[in-house]
Scaffold this motif. Structure first.
Motif, short mmCIF file in Angstrom:
data_model
loop_
_atom_site.label_atom_id
_atom_site.label_comp_id
_atom_site.label_asym_id
_atom_site.label_seq_id
_atom_site.Cartn_x
_atom_site.Cartn_y
_atom_site.Cartn_z
N ARG A 187 101.20 45.09 40.06
CA ARG A 187 101.93 43.94 39.54
C ARG A 187 100.98 42.78 39.33
O ARG A 187 99.80 42.84 39.67
N ALA A 188 101.51 41.70 38.80
CA ALA A 188 100.67 40.51 38.57
C ALA A 188 100.26 39.85 39.88
O ALA A 188 99.31 39.09 39.94
N GLU A 189 100.98 40.19 40.96
CA GLU A 189 100.70 39.59 42.26
C GLU A 189 99.26 39.87 42.72
O GLU A 189 98.74 40.95 42.48
N VAL A 190 98.64 38.88 43.38
CA VAL A 190 97.28 39.07 43.88
C VAL A 190 97.33 39.97 45.11
O VAL A 190 97.92 39.61 46.12
N ALA A 192 101.11 35.88 48.84
CA ALA A 192 102.51 36.34 48.82
C ALA A 192 103.46 35.16 49.03
O ALA A 192 104.49 35.05 48.36
N LEU A 193 103.10 34.27 49.97
CA LEU A 193 103.95 33.14 50.32
C LEU A 193 104.11 32.16 49.15
O LEU A 193 105.21 31.70 48.85
N TYR A 194 102.98 31.88 48.48
CA TYR A 194 103.01 30.90 47.40
C TYR A 194 103.06 31.53 46.01
O TYR A 194 102.92 30.85 45.00
N LYS A 195 103.26 32.87 46.00
CA LYS A 195 103.44 33.62 44.75
C LYS A 195 102.30 33.40 43.75
O LYS A 195 102.52 33.15 42.58
N TRP A 196 101.06 33.47 44.27
CA TRP A 196 99.91 33.41 43.38
C TRP A 196 99.93 34.63 42.48
O TRP A 196 100.34 35.72 42.89
N ARG A 197 99.49 34.47 41.25
CA ARG A 197 99.54 35.57 40.29
C ARG A 197 98.22 35.69 39.55
O ARG A 197 97.54 34.69 39.28
N LEU A 198 97.87 36.91 39.20
CA LEU A 198 96.75 37.15 38.29
C LEU A 198 97.27 37.02 36.85
O LEU A 198 98.48 37.19 36.62
N PRO A 199 96.40 36.74 35.90
CA PRO A 199 96.86 36.65 34.50
C PRO A 199 97.47 37.98 34.03
O PRO A 199 96.98 39.05 34.41
N PHE A 200 98.52 37.90 33.24
CA PHE A 200 99.10 39.11 32.66
C PHE A 200 99.73 38.77 31.32
O PHE A 200 99.96 37.59 31.00
N ARG A 201 99.96 39.79 30.51
CA ARG A 201 100.56 39.59 29.18
C ARG A 201 101.83 40.40 29.05
O ARG A 201 101.93 41.50 29.60
N GLN A 202 102.78 39.86 28.33
CA GLN A 202 103.99 40.60 28.01
C GLN A 202 104.00 40.89 26.53
O GLN A 202 103.55 40.07 25.72
N VAL A 203 104.46 42.07 26.16
CA VAL A 203 104.54 42.43 24.73
C VAL A 203 105.98 42.76 24.38
O VAL A 203 106.80 43.03 25.24
#
Length: 198
Positions: free
Chosen positions: A146-149, A187-198
């Motif tokens: 997932r985008a999650e770190v 997880a607590l602060y919902k950090w995310r890696l970059p991701f793309r939606q198509v």
């Protein structure tokens, strides 16, 4: 000493994580034990395959199997009112398992004189492989994809060990606490890696 301690910590944390998710998905007692064991040892098995260590080496870890089975048994016998707090504690067990096994996997690869990319890969596979197998068997989207770190923290552990930034037992324990804390914070602060939606 650090190797054995991290192996023990990671085994217990991931065995508990797998058992909790199995019970959340209403697996029977056999399913709970299978998912707990697979979560605890799956990452190491995949790592061994990819770096050329016989998978049968896992069967030499008799004490760790006993520890995993004991941890799963304790979790299975927990009162229901304690199990309801899994959502609160689940990320902690997952973070501890990720940190312990990522560091352990990297150490393993370094001891085999593997190059840096193999050390990082061993850290990622050992740290997140069991969790990926657990999620697939439980019918969930693997957390690491997932985008999650998540796996990024295992990469960080692999680089710290592969580049010899961390060399001592004390340094490994500090790295363990750091990776655990970063995973919990992400997880607590919902950090995310970059991701793309198509």
């Amino acid at each position: 000493m650090a190797w054995e301690l991290l192996s023990m910590i990671g085994t217990v944390a991931f065995a508990i994580s797998g058992a909790f998710i199995a019970m959340e998905e209403k697996f029977d007692v056999f399913g709970v034990f299978i998912l707990g064991v697979v979560t605890a040892f799956g990452g190491g098995a995949v790592r061994n395959l990819l770096i050329g260590v016989p998978v049968s080496a896992l069967w030499e870890q008799e004490v760790l199997f006993q520890v995993a089975l004991l941890a799963i048994t304790v979790v299975f016998l927990f009162p229901n009112n304690l199990l309801r707090h899994w959502t609160r504690w689940g990320n902690l067990f997952d973070a501890v398992g990720l940190a312990a096994f990522a560091i352990q996997g990297a150490i393993y690869a370094v001891e085999l004189d593997m190059p840096l990319p193999a050390v990082v890969l061993a850290a990622v596979l050992t740290g997140s492989g069991g969790g990926m197998i657990r999620d697939v068997l439980a019918g969930r989207k693997p957390l690491v994809l997932r985008a999650e770190v998540y796996a990024a923290w295992a990469v960080l552990a692999g680089l710290a060990i592969g580049l010899e930034i961390v060399r001592t037992d004390a340094g490994l324990m500090i790295l363990f606490v750091l990776i655990t804390a970063l995973r919990i914070l992400s997880a607590l602060y919902k950090w995310r890696l970059p991701f793309r939606q198509v």
